[in-house]
Scaffold this motif. Structure first.
Motif, PDB file in Angstrom:
ATOM      1  N   SER B  98       0.819  -1.223   0.000  1.00  0.00           N
ATOM      2  CA  SER B  98       0.000   0.000   0.000  1.00  0.00           C
ATOM      3  C   SER B  98       0.848   1.267   0.000  1.00  0.00           C
ATOM      4  O   SER B  98       0.432   2.287  -0.537  1.00  0.00           O
ATOM      5  CB  SER B  98      -0.968  -0.006   1.189  1.00  0.00           C
ATOM      6  N   VAL B  99       2.053   1.220   0.586  1.00  0.00           N
ATOM      7  CA  VAL B  99       2.883   2.437   0.636  1.00  0.00           C
ATOM      8  C   VAL B  99       3.985   2.444  -0.424  1.00  0.00           C
ATOM      9  O   VAL B  99       4.727   3.424  -0.549  1.00  0.00           O
ATOM     10  CB  VAL B  99       3.538   2.631   2.024  1.00  0.00           C
ATOM     11  N   ALA B 100       4.088   1.338  -1.198  1.00  0.00           N
ATOM     12  CA  ALA B 100       5.239   1.159  -2.092  1.00  0.00           C
ATOM     13  C   ALA B 100       5.533   2.385  -2.957  1.00  0.00           C
ATOM     14  O   ALA B 100       6.660   2.866  -3.004  1.00  0.00           O
ATOM     15  CB  ALA B 100       5.025  -0.069  -2.978  1.00  0.00           C
ATOM     16  N   ARG B 101       4.527   2.930  -3.624  1.00  0.00           N
ATOM     17  CA  ARG B 101       4.831   3.990  -4.594  1.00  0.00           C
ATOM     18  C   ARG B 101       5.020   5.351  -3.937  1.00  0.00           C
ATOM     19  O   ARG B 101       5.292   6.339  -4.615  1.00  0.00           O
ATOM     20  CB  ARG B 101       3.762   4.036  -5.684  1.00  0.00           C
ATOM     21  N   PHE B 102       4.885   5.417  -2.603  1.00  0.00           N
ATOM     22  CA  PHE B 102       5.073   6.701  -1.922  1.00  0.00           C
ATOM     23  C   PHE B 102       6.429   6.804  -1.237  1.00  0.00           C
ATOM     24  O   PHE B 102       6.759   7.815  -0.637  1.00  0.00           O
ATOM     25  CB  PHE B 102       3.950   6.926  -0.901  1.00  0.00           C
ATOM     26  N   GLY B 130      -6.396   5.362  -0.134  1.00  0.00           N
ATOM     27  CA  GLY B 130      -5.248   4.637  -0.669  1.00  0.00           C
ATOM     28  C   GLY B 130      -4.014   5.478  -0.901  1.00  0.00           C
ATOM     29  O   GLY B 130      -3.010   4.990  -1.402  1.00  0.00           O
ATOM     30  N   GLU B 131      -4.089   6.785  -0.557  1.00  0.00           N
ATOM     31  CA  GLU B 131      -2.928   7.658  -0.722  1.00  0.00           C
ATOM     32  C   GLU B 131      -2.150   7.739   0.588  1.00  0.00           C
ATOM     33  O   GLU B 131      -2.731   7.746   1.675  1.00  0.00           O
ATOM     34  CB  GLU B 131      -3.392   9.076  -1.107  1.00  0.00           C
ATOM     35  N   PHE B 132      -0.808   7.783   0.476  1.00  0.00           N
ATOM     36  CA  PHE B 132       0.041   7.893   1.661  1.00  0.00           C
ATOM     37  C   PHE B 132       1.077   8.986   1.454  1.00  0.00           C
ATOM     38  O   PHE B 132       1.458   9.290   0.327  1.00  0.00           O
ATOM     39  CB  PHE B 132       0.756   6.563   1.948  1.00  0.00           C
ATOM     40  N   ASP B 133       1.514   9.589   2.566  1.00  0.00           N
ATOM     41  CA  ASP B 133       2.584  10.571   2.523  1.00  0.00           C
ATOM     42  C   ASP B 133       3.859   9.884   3.019  1.00  0.00           C
ATOM     43  O   ASP B 133       4.000   9.616   4.213  1.00  0.00           O
ATOM     44  CB  ASP B 133       2.230  11.775   3.401  1.00  0.00           C
ATOM     45  N   GLY B 134       4.779   9.580   2.080  1.00  0.00           N
ATOM     46  CA  GLY B 134       5.991   8.836   2.416  1.00  0.00           C
ATOM     47  C   GLY B 134       6.852   9.533   3.451  1.00  0.00           C
ATOM     48  O   GLY B 134       7.437   8.884   4.313  1.00  0.00           O
TER      49      GLY B 134
END
Lengths: 104, 229
Positions: B98-102, B130-134
């Motif tokens: 779920s966080v991979a692309r962030f 589904g959005e995360f702040d890396g």
């Protein structure tokens, strides 16, 4: 190698690989839409699971103890639209008070 | 020539700080649980002081470490401790996806940053839908890692002097946080349905499945996303 170090090594390496599997293998690519729809629901599904597990889970048992009273206080605070920090502090304080009152 | 200033990256530092600030009250709780992990491990029959600290540094997953330490302290086999800990951590496969692309950087940097993902840092980094702040995740993760490792060190050094974090109600702080974050993550009926299903799966499996399996199994509720949209 002693049992303790064997456990530390295997769990440590295993956990590192588990945690890194998504970020390293997927990289910066986006998931296809259907997969993304599933992933978007992972947060609510797993958060709900963590709420349940942390509220009433104890090893492999369901127990109702002071944590549940703390969570009840959290629900009340959330209904009053309190900020998250206040919600968490009130939940902990309520559970602590319940334990003072003799609830396990 | 493309200017590096075309897109102002004003957010990373701010997000990093925001993540750490949000995690601060949790860091206190995580630190105290680290202390209790250290106490448990350094006590007679436990995994020992140095293995406990190395485990906190490398594994950085409280529930799995507690499970492994408790099984060893109860006289269980190493394979039982390893299996319980790794099953508890299986949820980090979908969480990592779920966080991979962030997460920024190449494979090595991602590998290292992925280690900062725990339930709490992941929840703090979630922006919903589904959005995360890396960078929020990194800020929260580093602070919580320091608290967890520091707490473990304090625990193994001063194991007699310290009491039980449950007395302070800290074990109720975690479900309260997860609940507060869950409420922000329900933008659609499908999300509400996934949450209810995830909760029910956990509730149903807790008495019958090994520790940790119910949480991983709850990930199956996300398959509701395959239904027509």
């Amino acid at each position: 190698m002693s049992d303790a170090w064997l456990i530390v090594a295997v769990v440590g390496i295993g956990t590192m690989l588990i945690k890194a599997s998504g970020p390293v293998l997927l990289g910066g690519r986006r998931l296809p839409p259907r997969a993304a729809a599933v992933v978007a629901l992972l947060a609510p599904a797993l958060l709900a699971a963590l709420v349940v597990s942390a509220s009433v889970g104890s090893d492999s048992q369901l127990v109702a103890d002071a944590r549940l009273i703390g969570v009840g206080a959290a629900v009340l605070m959330l209904a009053l639209r309190a900020p998250i920090l206040l919600v968490v502090v009130v939940a902990a304080a309520t559970a602590a008070l319940a334990r003072v009152a003799g609830i396990p | 020539m493309r200017s590096p200033m075309t897109e102002t990256p004003a957010t990373p530092t701010l997000s990093f700080r925001e993540g750490a600030t949000t995690a601060l009250p949790l860091a206190v709780a995580v630190g105290l649980f680290g202390v209790s992990f250290g106490v448990l491990s350094a006590s007679g029959g436990g995994i020992g002081a140095l293995p406990a600290v190395v485990m906190s540094v490398t594994t950085f997953a409280g529930s799995a470490q507690f499970a492994a330490a408790a099984i060893v302290a109860a006289g269980g086999q190493p394979i039982a401790a390893i299996a319980a800990a790794l099953m508890l951590n299986a949820r980090y496969v979908p969480i990592g996806v779920s966080v991979a692309r962030f997460l920024p950087g190449g494979p090595l940097r991602r590998f290292l940053l992925a280690q900062l993902v725990i339930d709490e840092s992941w929840a703090i980094a979630s922006k919903g839908d589904g959005e995360f702040d890396g960078h929020r995740l990194i800020g929260a993760g580093i602070l919580l890692w320091l608290a967890w490792v520091g707490g473990t060190v304090v625990g193994v050094i001063g194991r007699e002097a310290l009491g039980d974090p449950a007395v302070l109600g800290l074990d109720a702080a975690f479900p309260a946080l997860f609940l507060a974050l869950l409420i922000q993550q329900l933008p659609s009926r499908t999300a509400v349905a996934a949450a209810i299903l995830g909760g029910v799966i956990t509730l149903a499996l807790t008495p019958v499945a090994p520790v940790g399996v119910p949480i991983s199994a709850a990930a199956a509720a996300a398959l509701l996303g395959l239904a027509r949209r």
